[in-house]
Design an enzyme around this catalytic site. Structure first.
Site, PDB file in Angstrom:
ATOM      1  CB  SER A 179     -99.350  46.047  64.963  1.00  0.00           C
ATOM      2  OG  SER A 179    -100.023  46.619  64.166  1.00  0.00           O
ATOM      3  CE  LYS A 184     -99.778  49.973  63.556  1.00  0.00           C
ATOM      4  NZ  LYS A 184    -100.747  49.069  63.396  1.00  0.00           N
ATOM      5  CB  SER A 227    -103.058  45.863  64.493  1.00  0.00           C
ATOM      6  OG  SER A 227    -102.248  44.764  64.220  1.00  0.00           O
TER       7      SER A 227
END
Lengths: 95, 495
Positions: free
Chosen positions: B155, B80, B179
């Site tokens: 996210s 990420k 997330s």
């Protein structure tokens, strides 16, 4: 309570955020809507939780105070939009 | 071997047997990203072929000379893009960090590299991990590999989509309020949020420092356990890192769960839960039942209140954390400003997206004079009560099971202008962050036979081994989703 454009202008100053006229209108509406939903937590009885209770589980770890390596001056300033002589350069603060 | 679906255990065995090479894995991921990325947009940056192949060859050579011990050796891992990595951009999905290059690797990256894993590239995310759909990325949304008109969740939507589409073998995400688990559920993969303090946050761009935690998104529970074991552990460079040895989660993955008591919160079945999700979770519980000692109803009376408590605490922390983005030391700088204050305001005004501004403003308000007691302090007290509720619940059960999300993946654009509806996607996940608990989402079926759903487990702090053990058994009972995502099945109709 309601949260209006003047509240938002105050908070934006505190947060150092430049907002356009349209943003001031739309974000004031958004935050008013969000905060009115969040009023629900005002109804929860928290009288059994003391302010100092909140810090009880937190401990600060300590380490030996021995020198260790870190980023070089060059590495630390490399990503700045403007750096000279190993220093960050910013607009004049004092006139 | 179908490399779009094979597990790390299977791949590692093939690497050891010499029937597969790390270079094959690199070729596979680069071929798949080339084919599928135009539609999925899971990555913000994929490392260059030459570097990846060089590292893969080194890994293969090390393996031949007996120098490989970790099953992650030679496996490309997607990261990420709010986790700092040397040699690639780290943008956190924000314009304010466009082109930023970290001077150091996050501790989790150091640990992955020490295990021999290859860093494949950086995955798309909601800006600064603020969102539940990956639509808030300044670099455009990621689509769901099961249906390109829908969000992958967020996210960590890029990490989830990369794993779901078969482009990545595993990925790291971060979970502040769900997330990792929410996008894992909406894309049909496994997502683990470890106990707060178990995985170092050093090098994770901070959103809510008392809530953030890095964890894996994976093709199966065993893969998640492998990655967790590799990245967990005390880090003296993270002051909130726990100095507790949790042991290997992999070692106990297949131990019996017949003494485990499962608690299901009565509040799980409330308003807003999609009927198809409820049916799927109830059916999954029915399948788990015979394997465990008992499944009983428990109470988490403040589950609904976790939403305002979370959004006040997380945004308050974010407003402080994001004050570092001022145009001075890194990232975007507005060059028209005549004064320092003007530079701060204009840089931040231009550099942050709408949701990030919304949250900075909300958090600043919650901390401001006259409102601190009513918002931040009260939210912190509610947070304490939620943690106490969990402690009480764990007196009568060993793990808690509940839905991962209230609905399946929703259409892109549907909720982006409605913050309250968007925030409600986190209803079932944020309580674990507020209480610092480990939690995992595993796939539990398809909604209307089209969209994946997840079921979630939570355990007491530092009980990852128990959590993963139950999840592994449950996963075996539930079986796979029955078919791959549309994009893999169709071979990717890249436009």
């Amino acid at each position: 309570m309601t949260f209006d454009r003047s509240n938002l202008e105050h908070v934006a100053r505190l947060a150092m955020l430049d907002l356009s006229d349209d943003e001031l209108d739309s974000l004031a509406k958004d935050l008013d809507h969000v905060l009115s939903h969040f009023e629900a937590i005002q109804k929860i009885d928290v009288s059994d939780i003391d302010d100092t209770d909140l810090a009880k589980t937190i401990t600060t770890p300590l380490r030996a105070d021995t020198p260790a390596g870190s980023l070089s001056n060059e590495e630390a300033t490399k990503q700045s939009a403007r750096a000279e002589g190993g220093l960050f350069v910013v607009p004049k603060v004092i006139g | 071997m179908d490399l779009t679906r094979a597990t790390i255990t299977e791949i590692a065995a093939a690497l050891d047997a010499g029937s597969l090479a790390s270079t094959d894995l690199v070729e596979h991921t680069l071929r798949e990203t080339g084919r599928l990325e135009p539609e999925v947009h899971a990555f913000l940056h994929v490392r260059d072929r030459e570097s990846l192949l060089r590292e893969a060859k080194e890994s293969d050579a090390a393996r031949r000379s007996g120098g490989v011990t970790s099953p992650l050796a030679g496996i490309p891992v997607a990261i990420k893009d709010n986790i700092c990595t040397i040699g690639t951009p780290t943008t956190a999905g924000s314009r304010i960090l466009e082109g930023f290059q970290s001077a150091y690797d996050a501790t989790v990256i150091e640990k992955l590299k020490a295990a021999g894993a290859l860093i494949l590239g950086k995955c798309n995310l909601d800006e600064f991990a603020m969102g539940s759909s990956t639509e808030n990325s300044a670099y455009g949304p990621t689509t769901n590999p099961w249906d390109p008109a829908r969000v992958p969740g967020g996210s960590s939507g890029g990490s989830a989509a990369a794993v779901a589409a078969g482009m990545a073998f595993t990925a790291l995400g971060s979970d502040t309020g769900g997330s990792i688990r929410q996008p894992a559920a909406l894309t049909g993969v496994v997502g683990l949020k470890p106990t707060y303090g178990t995985v170092s946050r050093r090098g994770l761009i901070a959103f809510g420092s008392s809530l953030d935690q890095i964890g894996p998104l994976a093709r199966c529970v065993a893969d998640a356990a492998l990655v967790f074991d590799a990245i967990a552990g005390n880090d003296p460079r993270d002051a909130t890192s726990a100095d507790i040895a949790t042991g290997s989660a992999c070692d106990t993955l297949h131990d019996s769960i017949d003494t485990i008591r499962v608690g299901v919160p009565r509040q799980s079945w409330g308003e807003g839960l999609d009927a198809g999700v409820e049916a799927s979770v109830r059916s999954a519980l029915d399948q788990l039942g015979p394997a465990v000692a008992e499944i009983t109803a428990i109470d988490l009376p403040l589950l609904e209140a976790s939403i305002p408590a979370y959004y006040l605490v997380a945004t308050a922390e974010a407003s402080a954390n994001l004050s570092r983005f001022d145009g001075v030391r890194y990232g975007l700088r507005d060059k028209q400003a005549g004064t320092l204050d003007e530079m701060y305001k204009r840089t931040r005004g231009h550099g942050f997206g709408t949701e990030v501004k919304r949250r900075i403003l909300l958090g600043t308000h919650a901390l401001s004079s006259g409102y601190y007691d009513a918002y931040y302090l009260r939210a912190m007290k509610v947070r304490r009560k939620i943690a106490d509720d969990f402690a009480r619940a764990f007196e009568t059960c060993d793990v808690i099971a509940l839905p991962a999300t209230p609905t399946p993946a929703f259409p892109i654009g549907e909720q982006i202008d409605d913050p309250i509806t968007m925030y409600r996607n986190d209803l079932y996940t944020i309580a674990a962050n507020l209480a610092g608990l480990p939690a995992i989402s595993i796939p539990c079926g398809l909604h209307d036979d089209t969209l994946p759903l997840g079921v979630q487990l939570m355990a007491p702090r530092f009980e990852e081994s128990r959590l993963l053990r139950v999840a592994s058994h449950w996963e075996a009972k539930l079986g796979t989703l029955g078919r791959p995502p549309r994009i893999s099945a169709n071979g990717g109709d890249a436009r």
